[in-house]
Design an enzyme around this catalytic site. Structure first.
Site, short mmCIF file in Angstrom:
data_model
loop_
_atom_site.label_atom_id
_atom_site.label_comp_id
_atom_site.label_asym_id
_atom_site.label_seq_id
_atom_site.Cartn_x
_atom_site.Cartn_y
_atom_site.Cartn_z
N GLU A 131 54.63 2.00 5.27
CA GLU A 131 54.13 2.80 6.39
C GLU A 131 54.46 4.27 6.15
OE1 GLU A 131 55.25 1.89 10.49
OE2 GLU A 131 54.36 3.78 11.14
N LYS A 153 55.25 7.24 7.93
CA LYS A 153 55.69 7.49 9.31
C LYS A 153 55.54 8.98 9.63
CE LYS A 153 57.24 5.02 11.93
NZ LYS A 153 56.38 4.34 12.94
N ASP A 213 60.87 -9.03 12.91
CA ASP A 213 62.26 -8.73 12.56
C ASP A 213 62.99 -9.99 12.08
OD1 ASP A 213 61.63 -6.23 13.55
OD2 ASP A 213 62.96 -6.33 15.29
N GLU A 250 58.43 -4.50 5.08
CA GLU A 250 57.76 -3.32 5.64
C GLU A 250 58.75 -2.18 5.61
OE1 GLU A 250 56.36 -0.75 9.20
OE2 GLU A 250 58.28 -1.74 8.91
N ASP A 296 59.41 2.26 6.22
CA ASP A 296 58.94 3.50 6.85
C ASP A 296 59.33 4.67 5.95
OD1 ASP A 296 58.03 2.49 9.53
OD2 ASP A 296 60.12 1.80 9.60
N HIS A 306 59.85 -6.84 9.00
CA HIS A 306 59.68 -5.51 9.60
C HIS A 306 60.94 -4.66 9.42
CE1 HIS A 306 59.60 -2.99 13.43
NE2 HIS A 306 58.53 -2.59 12.78
N ARG A 307 60.82 -3.61 8.63
CA ARG A 307 61.96 -2.76 8.25
C ARG A 307 63.03 -3.61 7.53
NH1 ARG A 307 62.73 0.09 14.26
NH2 ARG A 307 60.51 0.16 14.76
N HIS A 316 63.06 5.00 10.03
CA HIS A 316 61.99 4.84 11.02
C HIS A 316 61.82 6.05 11.93
CE1 HIS A 316 60.28 3.71 14.95
NE2 HIS A 316 59.45 2.99 14.21
#
Ligand code: G3P
Ligand code: CA
Length: 276
Positions: free
Chosen positions: A142, A144, A267, A68, A70, A41-42, A83
């Site tokens: 994603e 955003k 994460d 992942e 953003d 995640h990120r 993000h």
């Protein structure tokens, strides 16, 4: 192409040939855990500043299946990864992402807030991430707050098409958003790229809502607080997969394993597979 049919065939194939498919949730083995996608995640953002090359490289080192990211846009039209819709939390600058030029955004330090050893990390561009990681790791893209960036769906689609990354074969690209209209547009622009819808709202888990999502989405991606085994089964019965977020503890990861989701967005990629 009917995406739902394709996904349904994939699910049936997996069930037929997965030797662990008869095991109950409580009997999961490490081998079975490998069936779930491990999504950083990120990037590996528990260990390095989110949405930076440092976090993405670490995720690759930790053998995540996907990173992942953003995606937002600078004032002068460059797609960048960050993000929040402001730069305040994760850089040494202030202001809205959309009000700053690419030169201004690129001059910011996106690492020091996390740790001095990351000083000098820059906001990556979307295109440099595609070029750097294609073939090395999947990319969960994603969009955003796409409502702030009219036409961003087309821009993202163009970048993927220029690289021939809009075909499913081996590219492991997924596009997701909390903005469902944006995902309908992306599905039209990129019919061969899997689409995901994000939500933490139980109102989006009714049979009617799920049925509507399944007309254009391949993934239903809820926050783990609203995940139940029944919801996973409903999503699967509609031919969609489920990726859930954001697992920041071993307990949350273990819960999602037990629920039988298809991807765990975390994460800490090492919580999903401790061998990595
Ligand atoms: O990938 C799911 C997750 O990223 C959605 O929430 O706020 O971290 O972008 P957020
Ligand atoms: Ca995200």
């Amino acid at each position: 192409m009917n995406k739902k049919l394709l996904v349904g065939a994939g699910v049936a194939f997996t069930l037929l040939f997965n030797p662990f498919s008869q095991a109950s949730a409580g009997e999961l083995s490490v081998g079975e855990r490998k069936q779930m996608d491990n999504v950083a995640h990120r990037g590996a953002s528990g260990y390095a500043p989110e949405n930076t090359i440092a976090a993405f490289d670490l995720a690759v080192d930790m053998k995540a299946d996907y990173i992942e990211i953003d995606v937002q846009r600078s004032k002068d039209g460059e797609l960048v990864l960050i993000h929040d819709t402001t730069v305040n939390r994760t850089t040494n600058g202030t202001g809205n992402v959309r009000d700053l030029t690419f030169e201004q955004l690129r001059s910011l330090d996106a690492g020091s807030w996390f740790g001095e050893e990351f000083a000098g990390e820059r906001l990556p561009t979307f295109e440099e991430i595609l070029d750097r990681y294609r073939g090395k790791v999947g990319i969960l893209i994603e969009l955003k707050a796409p409502e702030l960036y009219p036409g961003i769906e087309k821009q993202v689609a163009q970048a993927l098409k220029e690289r021939n990354m809009d075909k499913p074969k081996n590219n492991k690209i997924i596009i997701q958003s909390f903005n469902f209209e944006s995902m309908k547009i992306s599905n039209e622009l990129l019919p061969r790229v899997p689409i995901g819808v994000l939500t933490s709202n139980r109102a989006h888990t009714t049979a009617e809502a799920l049925e509507e999502f399944s007309t254009y989405a391949d993934w239903f991606n809820p926050s783990y607080g609203i995940v139940t085994e029944e919801l996973v089964n409903q999503v699967h019965s509609l031919g969609m997969k489920m990726g859930s977020w954001t697992a920041r503890s071993q307990e949350a990861v273990d819960f999602l394993f037990e629920m039988g989701v298809d991807a765990i967005i975390t994460d800490y990629p090492d919580y999903v597979d401790p061998r990595k």
